[in-house]
Design an enzyme around this catalytic site. Structure first.
Site: not given
Ligand code: ZN
Length: 193
Positions: A51, A89-90, A131-132
């Site tokens: 990310q 989510c970012l 999630h990560e």
């Molecule tokens: Zn995410």
């Protein structure tokens, strides 16, 4: 302190399987610190290295129960019990969807000194870890959403309102992908814009 740009859905780095960290050295610690700064600034409760455009197996967390970086994290055990909850989510801003996941997990990895760590997690921390770690395998929460449509939020410009106002629409997952692909194409066509 260095804030890095957060990659958005449509960027191929988010779909790549990230490489393991081979040595926990100063460059890895610097990346972890940047990820922490970027996550806190966003603000977010978790972040994965892809990310910030780095294809390495590393995540950071910003929760009361756990805060800091985990290197080469793996889900060693997951419960048979599952729970559904909303995720965001970012890298997919303003989108929210319901995801079903094991309610508790055991995650193993390394800390910033290269020492082994084991996290027994449930609730939000368990969800955040899964999630990560998904990000490290090129997966995003949209791949796991159970409903055919997700909520997309839009800020409403209202100069008279005291608080920020949002409205939402229900959008198919394919449409969310299409919008982010379009955004990514526009951004790569105009570098520096
Ligand atoms: Zn995410």
């Amino acid at each position: 302190m260095a804030i890095r740009d957060i990659t958005l859905l449509g960027d191929p780095v988010l779909r790549r399987r990230a490489e393991p960290v081979t040595e926990v050295d100063d460059s890895v610690r610097e990346l972890a610190q940047d990820m922490m700064d970027t996550m806190v600034e966003a603000p977010g409760i978790g972040l994965a290295a892809p990310q910030v455009g780095v294809s390495l197996r590393m995540i950071t967390l910003n929760l009361e129960e756990a805060s800091g970086a985990i290197i080469n994290p793996v889900v060693a055990r997951s419960s048979r019990d599952e729970e559904s909850d909303l995720e965001a989510c970012l890298s997919i801003p303003d989108v929210q969807g319901l995801v079903r996941r094991p309610s508790s997990v055991v995650v193993k990895g390394l800390d910033m000194d290269g020492r082994k760590v084991v996290l027994k997690a449930e609730g939000l921390l368990a969800r955040c870890l899964q999630h990560e770690i998904d990000h490290l395998d090129g997966a995003v929460f949209l791949d796991r959403v159970t409903d055919p449509k997700v909520k997309v939020f839009h800020r409403v410009e209202d100069p008279d309102a005291d608080e920020e106002t949002y409205e939402s629409e229900l959008v198919t997952i394919a449409e969310v992908h299409r919008r982010f692909e379009e955004l990514h194409a526009a951004k790569t066509a105009a570098p520096g814009a």
